[in-house]
Motif scaffolding. Structure first.
Motif, PDB file in Angstrom:
ATOM      1  N   ARG A  99       0.744  -1.106   0.042  1.00 56.26           N
ATOM      2  CA  ARG A  99       0.139  -0.126   0.145  1.00 56.26           C
ATOM      3  C   ARG A  99       0.795   1.315   0.061  1.00 56.26           C
ATOM      4  O   ARG A  99       0.456   2.239  -0.731  1.00 56.26           O
ATOM      5  CB  ARG A  99      -0.852  -0.111   1.353  1.00 56.26           C
ATOM      6  N   GLU A 119      -8.256   0.902  -0.160  1.00 53.87           N
ATOM      7  CA  GLU A 119      -9.189   0.582   1.213  1.00 53.87           C
ATOM      8  C   GLU A 119      -8.958  -1.176   1.308  1.00 53.87           C
ATOM      9  O   GLU A 119      -8.787  -1.723   2.332  1.00 53.87           O
ATOM     10  CB  GLU A 119     -10.273   1.033   1.158  1.00 53.87           C
ATOM     11  N   ASN A 124      -5.616  -1.899   2.815  1.00 58.87           N
ATOM     12  CA  ASN A 124      -5.292  -1.751   4.275  1.00 58.87           C
ATOM     13  C   ASN A 124      -6.335  -2.565   4.888  1.00 58.87           C
ATOM     14  O   ASN A 124      -5.818  -2.972   6.201  1.00 58.87           O
ATOM     15  CB  ASN A 124      -6.139  -0.171   4.217  1.00 58.87           C
ATOM     16  N   LYS A 174      -9.133   4.643  -4.984  1.00 52.88           N
ATOM     17  CA  LYS A 174      -9.201   4.655  -3.788  1.00 52.88           C
ATOM     18  C   LYS A 174      -9.746   3.570  -3.001  1.00 52.88           C
ATOM     19  O   LYS A 174      -9.452   3.124  -1.801  1.00 52.88           O
ATOM     20  CB  LYS A 174     -10.164   5.652  -3.411  1.00 52.88           C
TER      21      LYS A 174
END
Length: 548
Positions: free
Chosen positions: A522, A545, A548, A541
């Motif tokens: 990331r 996520e 993450n 985006k």
């Protein structure tokens, strides 16, 4: 039928323009000319100069354009300096016009002697992979491993500049002369040799050759039992320093003594493990880990074997399977390696890499610093430190590390690629373009000798895109995908190519496939300037996520 000659002529002209780098010169001149005109139109009116002054600047820039094109056509700039372009080469039977030709077998390179790096008057050497004379391809790992271990011993000497493994091993299996090798790698001397292994006995022949005279400085043949291989390596390293008239301190003399293990069987497993570390695929990283573990079974205190395990898990995390389990195993193995040998630069660099992938950047910086202090010639310490700084967005520091890595190994294309990327993030357009063009020449040379290196092919595509040669870049990108369409590293790099080419949809498609296949760095995604086009895209985006 009547249009074919015209089309052929246009195609030939376009190929020749690219070969002579006229396209690159036009792109660079356009950027520089636009900058000069913009500055002139802003600054000159404030200096109370005549109104026609700005117009004069524009006219001079336009006239300079034609001069630049003529000079680009007539002359070339390479590592050996400015020289007149000899004209088009006689085409090979394949008829392929581009200088990067990944699908075709490479002929021996026609290279000229390049000057040594400025402000570096150290003696220099390249260690070529020793020839496997055992008649058994399974012993290839052993001959390569012995060569690499001798190289690693010599790297510990600050008075000696040693060409990196990446640079010198491109000549494996190639019919090239010693002066050619020395010119390509910019070294004063070359070590070559052969190995014949039969059961518990090994016969190693080594010879050190002076590049300028193509004459022997030293040679020796060792015919001993396998358990004596460590003494042979030590003797070769010592003989090289004597032949090059390098005076060693007691500390340096100890440094070139191979004391990592005294167990020949453990060492054999270690060499097998190292042989799997260069393909950058999950399957081979797993094989490497298995071999390193076998080495540890033979010698539980083998620090370099633990460092090898740590590197394999770290690379697997970065390029193939970004699982927390892989990151944790990298940390555990690197910690063990440092505990067993705190004075090993390799162990410290492995620890730094493990901390880097875990985003423990202060600890990574500390470990890389210790590795560099222990061995200022260790390429990996500078290179990995540069990657770590890039991941943090500290691009000035990453530039410093990449430049250091290039000093240690001037012919390795990898730091040059990421140097250009760091300059792009700093908006230093002129420095970026210089780094990009330099990296292209290094990758071209690498691919000429290693046409099946898919990662280098990806890097070539991206760099060509950055200098405006989209057609050639697309050809490289499609070739890489055709070879390894399911490898996360390939998918990621080709996604970067399409992002830079303006095709955001295809770039995101490939990025999603890369993440689905195991890519998960990331921090790198967040700072990679090649993906700037995608920053505000909702799919990008969402992808962040997911990681993450």
């Amino acid at each position: 039928m009547g249009e074919e000659p015209a089309q052929s002529s246009i195609s030939t002209l376009w190929s020749e323009l690219k070969r002579r780098r006229v396209v690159r010169v036009v792109a660079l001149y356009a950027i520089a000319g636009w900058f000069v005109i913009e500055v002139a139109s802003t600054v000159l009116p404030n200096l109370n100069l005549p109104d026609w002054t700005s117009t004069l600047v524009t006219v001079l820039v336009v006239l300079g354009f034609f001069i630049a094109v003529v000079l680009a056509w007539a002359f070339d700039i390479g590592p050996e300096g400015v020289h007149r372009d000899p004209g088009p080469a006689v085409p090979a039977s394949s008829g392929q016009p581009d200088s990067i030709a990944p699908s075709e077998p490479a002929d021996p390179p026609r290279v000229q002697r390049a000057p040594p790096a400025e402000a570096d008057d150290r003696k220099s050497i390249a260690v070529l992979p020793f020839v496997n004379m055992s008649g058994d391809v399974e012993n290839e790992y052993f001959s390569d491993g012995i060569s690499e271990e001798i190289l690693n011993l010599l790297v510990k000497l600050p008075e000696l500049r040693v060409a990196s493994r990446t640079s010198s091993f491109v000549f494996k299996g190639k019919e090239v002369s010693i002066p050619q090798v020395a010119g390509e790698l910019r070294v004063d001397a070359v070590l070559e040799g052969s190995i014949r292994r039969a059961g518990d006995r090994v016969r190693i022949t080594a010879q050190l050759i002076d590049a300028a005279s193509d004459s022997h400085l030293w040679s020796e043949t060792y015919d001993r039992e396998m358990k004596d291989v460590f003494a042979i390596q030590d003797d070769i390293a010592q003989s090289i320093t004597d032949a090059l008239q390098i005076t060693l301190s007691p500390k340096e003399r100890r440094a070139i003594q191979n004391v990592a293990t005294s167990d020949a069987r453990a060492y054999d497993f270690y060499l097998r493990g190292r042989s799997y570390m260069y393909t950058m695929t999950q399957r081979d990283y797993e094989h490497a880990i298995g071999m390193f573990n076998q080495a540890i079974v033979q010698d539980a205190k083998y620090a370099l074997a633990y460092a090898g395990i740590a590197d394999a898990y770290s690379h697997m995390f970065r390029y193939a399977d970004a699982s927390l389990e892989n990151a944790e195993k990298a940390r555990e193995a690197s910690e063990k390696a440092v505990a067993l040998d705190p004075d090993s630069a390799e162990a410290r660099a492995s620890r730094g890499l493990a901390m880097f992938i875990s985003e423990n950047y202060p600890e990574a910086e500390l470990e890389f610093g210790k590795a560099i202090e222990l061995n200022p010639n260790l390429f990996e310490a500078y290179y990995y430190a540069g990657l770590a700084y890039t991941s943090q967005g500290e691009f000035e520091k990453s530039v410093e590390m990449y430049l250091k890595a290039m000093e240690v190994s001037p012919t390795d294309y990898q730091p040059a690629v990421f140097l250009g990327q760091a300059y792009a993030s700093l908006n230093r357009k002129h420095d970026e373009m210089k780094a990009r063009l330099s990296s292209i020449e290094l990758i071209e040379r690498h691919l000429k000798m290693n046409p099946h290196d898919t990662r280098a092919l990806c890097m070539a595509a991206n760099q060509l895109s950055n200098v405006g040669e989209l057609d050639r870049g697309l050809k490289m990108a499609e070739e890489a995908l055709a070879r390894e369409e399911n490898e996360p590293l390939v998918l990621y790099n080709i996604a970067c190519f399409f992002a830079m080419s303006g095709d955001s949809d295809r770039s995101l498609d490939l990025l999603e496939r890369a993440v689905d296949s195991g890519w998960g760095d990331r921090a790198w995604l967040e700072t990679d300037s090649d993906l700037d086009l995608l920053r505000e895209d909702a799919r990008f985006k969402a992808l962040l996520e997911r990681i993450n």
